[in-house]
Design an enzyme around this catalytic site. Structure first.
Site, short mmCIF file in Angstrom:
data_model
loop_
_atom_site.label_atom_id
_atom_site.label_comp_id
_atom_site.label_asym_id
_atom_site.label_seq_id
_atom_site.Cartn_x
_atom_site.Cartn_y
_atom_site.Cartn_z
CB THR A 1 40.86 53.45 38.81
OG1 THR A 1 41.07 52.17 39.41
CG2 THR A 1 39.46 53.95 39.11
CG HIS B 1 43.38 49.25 42.21
ND1 HIS B 1 44.09 49.55 43.35
CD2 HIS B 1 42.92 48.00 42.37
CE1 HIS B 1 44.07 48.51 44.16
NE2 HIS B 1 43.36 47.56 43.60
CB CYS C 1 42.21 36.58 38.29
SG CYS C 1 41.36 37.26 36.86
#
Length: 153
Positions: free
Chosen positions: A86, A88, A80
């Protein structure tokens, strides 16, 4: 032309690998439980299931590649990734999906992507046994169907 028989029963000699991240454990544990339940319900013995835990979704594809040569009929990837502030999220979710596809193509075995990529934790909860079902269970059922297809091809 091969077709799905409609009855999901695991071949007696088939082994399955589940690669699951430890990140977001409440969600991922629910996905793992759903996958294990579905596999068992369709005739897969506990001894025919290898459960491997990795730190996060980024580490799932390399672990799947390592397992791919080990005689598994299919590999189920569960994890998950929740969007943050950000980029990321995009790197991890996209890299994981691309890595899993590469493992499937390179090793020519079914690799099922049950790694949730969601906007909010509530979205993940809805897909881990909530309003949208359990994606771990769905991935396990898809794995059984793909193993059936692979045996026909």
């Amino acid at each position: 032309m091969p077709t799905f028989s409609g009855e999901l029963r695991a071949p007696a000699d088939a082994r399955y690998a589940i690669v699951a991240s430890r990140w977001n454990p409440r969600i991922v544990d629910a996905l793992v439980d759903g996958a294990l339940h579905a596999l068992r319900e369709h005739g897969v013995a506990d001894e025919a299931i290898d459960l491997v835990r990795v730190p996060g979704a980024w580490e799932i594809p390399p672990a799947a590649a390592r397992l791919a040569g080990g005689g598994h009929a299919a590999i189920l990837a569960l994890g998950c990734v929740v969007r943050g502030d950000t980029r990321h999220y995009e790197h991890v979710a996209d890299g994981c999906a691309e890595g899993l596809m590469r493992v499937a193509l390179d090793f020519r075995i079914p690799v099922l992507n049950g790694v949730l990529a969601v906007e909010r934790h509530a979205d993940a909860e809805a897909r881990a046994g909530g309003a949208h079902g359990n994606k771990g269970e769905e991935v396990a059922l898809a794995a059984l169907e793909m193993v059936d297809l692979w045996r026909q091809l």
